[in-house]
Write a protein that holds these residues in place. Structure first.
Motif, PDB file in Angstrom:
ATOM      1  N   ARG A   1      59.573   3.959 -10.119  1.00  0.00           N
ATOM      2  CA  ARG A   1      60.630   2.927  -9.392  1.00  0.00           C
ATOM      3  C   ARG A   1      61.418   4.169  -8.542  1.00  0.00           C
ATOM      4  N   PRO A   2      60.703   4.565  -7.493  1.00  0.00           N
ATOM      5  CA  PRO A   2      61.340   5.590  -6.603  1.00  0.00           C
ATOM      6  C   PRO A   2      62.242   4.871  -5.632  1.00  0.00           C
ATOM      7  N   GLN A   3      63.058   5.884  -5.235  1.00  0.00           N
ATOM      8  CA  GLN A   3      64.030   5.378  -3.920  1.00  0.00           C
ATOM      9  C   GLN A   3      63.476   4.767  -2.936  1.00  0.00           C
ATOM     10  N   LEU A   4      62.261   5.351  -2.373  1.00  0.00           N
ATOM     11  CA  LEU A   4      61.498   4.719  -1.475  1.00  0.00           C
ATOM     12  C   LEU A   4      59.725   5.439  -1.966  1.00  0.00           C
ATOM     13  N   ARG A   5      58.950   4.167  -1.530  1.00  0.00           N
ATOM     14  CA  ARG A   5      57.523   4.592  -1.860  1.00  0.00           C
ATOM     15  C   ARG A   5      56.992   4.482  -0.647  1.00  0.00           C
ATOM     16  N   LEU A   6      56.195   5.703  -0.225  1.00  0.00           N
ATOM     17  CA  LEU A   6      55.621   6.280   0.808  1.00  0.00           C
ATOM     18  C   LEU A   6      54.020   5.729   0.971  1.00  0.00           C
ATOM     19  N   PRO A   7      53.430   5.883   1.987  1.00  0.00           N
ATOM     20  CA  PRO A   7      51.976   5.301   2.029  1.00  0.00           C
ATOM     21  C   PRO A   7      50.827   6.185   1.109  1.00  0.00           C
TER      22      PRO A   7
ATOM     23  N   ALA B   1      44.992  12.973   3.434  1.00  0.00           N
ATOM     24  CA  ALA B   1      45.727  14.339   3.862  1.00  0.00           C
ATOM     25  C   ALA B   1      45.641  15.549   3.167  1.00  0.00           C
ATOM     26  N   SER B   2      45.554  14.995   1.679  1.00  0.00           N
ATOM     27  CA  SER B   2      45.256  16.190   0.608  1.00  0.00           C
ATOM     28  C   SER B   2      44.065  16.810   0.680  1.00  0.00           C
ATOM     29  N   ASP B   3      43.133  16.197   1.033  1.00  0.00           N
ATOM     30  CA  ASP B   3      41.775  16.689   1.089  1.00  0.00           C
ATOM     31  C   ASP B   3      41.578  17.640   2.106  1.00  0.00           C
ATOM     32  N   MET B   4      42.263  17.336   3.495  1.00  0.00           N
ATOM     33  CA  MET B   4      42.449  17.782   4.687  1.00  0.00           C
ATOM     34  C   MET B   4      43.108  18.945   4.519  1.00  0.00           C
ATOM     35  N   ALA B   5      44.220  19.172   3.680  1.00  0.00           N
ATOM     36  CA  ALA B   5      44.988  20.325   3.658  1.00  0.00           C
ATOM     37  C   ALA B   5      44.187  21.246   2.684  1.00  0.00           C
ATOM     38  N   ALA B   6      43.430  20.743   1.711  1.00  0.00           N
ATOM     39  CA  ALA B   6      42.750  21.588   0.766  1.00  0.00           C
ATOM     40  C   ALA B   6      41.406  22.194   1.314  1.00  0.00           C
ATOM     41  N   SER B   7      40.807  21.561   2.410  1.00  0.00           N
ATOM     42  CA  SER B   7      39.496  21.827   2.789  1.00  0.00           C
ATOM     43  C   SER B   7      39.684  22.228   4.156  1.00  0.00           C
TER      44      SER B   7
ATOM     45  N   GLY C   1      55.018  24.919   3.079  1.00  0.00           N
ATOM     46  CA  GLY C   1      54.007  24.101   3.794  1.00  0.00           C
ATOM     47  C   GLY C   1      53.573  23.335   2.970  1.00  0.00           C
ATOM     48  N   ASN C   2      53.992  22.850   1.575  1.00  0.00           N
ATOM     49  CA  ASN C   2      53.385  21.889   0.897  1.00  0.00           C
ATOM     50  C   ASN C   2      54.213  20.329   1.407  1.00  0.00           C
ATOM     51  N   LEU C   3      53.605  19.435   1.628  1.00  0.00           N
ATOM     52  CA  LEU C   3      53.659  18.117   1.878  1.00  0.00           C
ATOM     53  C   LEU C   3      54.044  17.132   0.967  1.00  0.00           C
ATOM     54  N   ASN C   4      54.949  16.042   1.053  1.00  0.00           N
ATOM     55  CA  ASN C   4      55.063  14.891   0.318  1.00  0.00           C
ATOM     56  C   ASN C   4      54.892  13.751   1.248  1.00  0.00           C
ATOM     57  N   SER C   5      54.116  12.864   1.100  1.00  0.00           N
ATOM     58  CA  SER C   5      53.937  11.621   1.452  1.00  0.00           C
ATOM     59  C   SER C   5      53.788  10.311   0.572  1.00  0.00           C
ATOM     60  N   THR C   6      54.267  10.654  -0.697  1.00  0.00           N
ATOM     61  CA  THR C   6      54.050   9.778  -1.735  1.00  0.00           C
ATOM     62  C   THR C   6      55.196   8.789  -2.260  1.00  0.00           C
ATOM     63  N   MET C   7      56.430   9.543  -2.470  1.00  0.00           N
ATOM     64  CA  MET C   7      57.452   8.874  -2.808  1.00  0.00           C
ATOM     65  C   MET C   7      58.757   9.793  -2.662  1.00  0.00           C
ATOM     66  N   ILE C   8      59.771   9.089  -2.636  1.00  0.00           N
ATOM     67  CA  ILE C   8      61.397   9.829  -2.652  1.00  0.00           C
ATOM     68  C   ILE C   8      62.002   9.438  -3.900  1.00  0.00           C
TER      69      ILE C   8
ATOM     70  N   PHE D   1      63.036  18.617   5.632  1.00  0.00           N
ATOM     71  CA  PHE D   1      62.736  19.969   5.369  1.00  0.00           C
ATOM     72  C   PHE D   1      63.842  20.603   3.953  1.00  0.00           C
ATOM     73  N   LYS D   2      62.771  20.487   2.814  1.00  0.00           N
ATOM     74  CA  LYS D   2      63.305  20.611   1.441  1.00  0.00           C
ATOM     75  C   LYS D   2      63.172  21.598   0.906  1.00  0.00           C
ATOM     76  N   GLU D   3      64.113  22.259   0.121  1.00  0.00           N
ATOM     77  CA  GLU D   3      64.023  23.185  -0.853  1.00  0.00           C
ATOM     78  C   GLU D   3      63.035  22.883  -1.865  1.00  0.00           C
ATOM     79  N   ARG D   4      63.071  21.813  -2.429  1.00  0.00           N
ATOM     80  CA  ARG D   4      62.272  21.326  -3.400  1.00  0.00           C
ATOM     81  C   ARG D   4      61.572  19.891  -3.198  1.00  0.00           C
ATOM     82  N   LEU D   5      60.285  19.515  -3.027  1.00  0.00           N
ATOM     83  CA  LEU D   5      59.795  18.127  -2.596  1.00  0.00           C
ATOM     84  C   LEU D   5      59.978  17.190  -3.732  1.00  0.00           C
ATOM     85  N   SER D   6      60.304  15.889  -3.624  1.00  0.00           N
ATOM     86  CA  SER D   6      60.369  14.899  -4.543  1.00  0.00           C
ATOM     87  C   SER D   6      58.709  14.833  -5.174  1.00  0.00           C
ATOM     88  N   TYR D   7      57.732  15.117  -4.383  1.00  0.00           N
ATOM     89  CA  TYR D   7      56.121  14.783  -4.897  1.00  0.00           C
ATOM     90  C   TYR D   7      55.469  15.975  -4.128  1.00  0.00           C
TER      91      TYR D   7
END
Length: 264
Positions: free
Chosen positions: A126-132, A137-143, A110-117, A158-164
């Motif tokens: 220099r990522p393949q894709l820069r995300l917002p 979101a991180s604060d909400m997921a933490a608290s 359930g860890n999420l990536n919304s930073t980069m690919i 749905f990845k075995e290992r996140l880019s970030y």
């Protein structure tokens, strides 16, 4: 396959609304979470108290759909409006029952990536894709006490290992990992996608298939997932949207289609 007269986004919104409980405090992300909260308010949960990152607490959202968490429409009939710090303090003090967020990638814990690919850390600059990025979101997921995630269901997401790792879920899945990291909330509760409703196993913290969306099977959900899902003993077919739910979305909540795609 049956011809269902609703879009994947409409199915996700309906499922998101149904999982919300009345009289709960819900920290809302931009987009589909706002549509789902409004639908819940108009159906079974009129007492929901939305919280928006810009600081509005308890608005009724009856002035039209906000276009962002900082839109002035989020303040309509709000209980109070005290700014970003006050909104996140509310979560950190344990008063937010649900955090409602999305992401580009998710792993089995359930860890999420919304930073980069790309391959971290080499591709970070220099990522393949820069995300917002995280936003709140991180604060909400933490608290927040529990987190609900909504996103499209594709193998590349749905990845075995996140880019970030942007927003924490159950981290590495080890016992008490969140507590040892100093996180306050219990962690991810549901993942609602265009193909399934997923939860998490209490012992291993791994993602578990709970229900299949209309037109999907256990096999088709697994086929579009990049890691092995646990499967609940009582997996059930999820009920499609009712005509009234669709009417509310299309005619009252998002008639211009800002966030909801039509038939698809």
């Amino acid at each position: 396959m049956p011809n269902y007269n609703f879009s994947p986004q409409e199915m996700i919104v309906v499922a998101g609304a149904r999982v919300l409980e009345n009289n709960k405090v819900v920290f809302a992300g931009t987009g589909l979470p706002m549509v789902a909260i409004t639908l819940a308010q108009l159906t079974h949960a009129p007492g929901i108290i939305p919280v928006f990152e810009a600081g509005a607490v308890g608005p009724t959202l009856n002035r039209g759909l906000p276009l962002s968490v900082g839109c002035s429409r989020t303040t309509s009939k709000a209980m109070y409006l005290q700014g970003l710090n006050a909104a996140f303090e509310l979560a950190q003090r344990g008063f937010c029952d649900f955090g409602f967020i999305g992401g580009a990638e998710i792993d089995m814990y359930g860890n999420l990536n919304s930073t980069m690919i790309g391959q971290f850390p080499e591709a970070y600059r220099r990522p393949q894709l820069r995300l917002p990025g995280s936003g709140g979101a991180s604060d909400m997921a933490a608290s927040c006490e529990r987190t609900i995630v909504i996103m499209s269901h594709e193998k590349r997401r749905f990845k075995e290992r996140l880019s970030y790792r942007t927003s924490p879920g159950y981290l590495d899945g080890s016992p008490d990992a969140r507590q040892r990291a100093g996180l306050l909330g219990q962690g991810p509760y549901r993942v609602i996608t265009s193909r399934a409703i997923l939860g998490f196993d209490e012992a291993t913290r791994r993602m578990k298939l709970l229900a299949t969306m209309p037109g999907e099977t256990v096999a088709s959900v697994q086929e579009h997932t990049g890691f092995e899902l646990l499967v609940d003993d009582n997996v059930y077919p999820y009920e499609p949207p009712t005509q009234e739910e669709l009417r509310l979305i299309r005619e009252e909540i998002d008639p211009r289609g800002y966030f909801i795609g039509r038939k698809g």
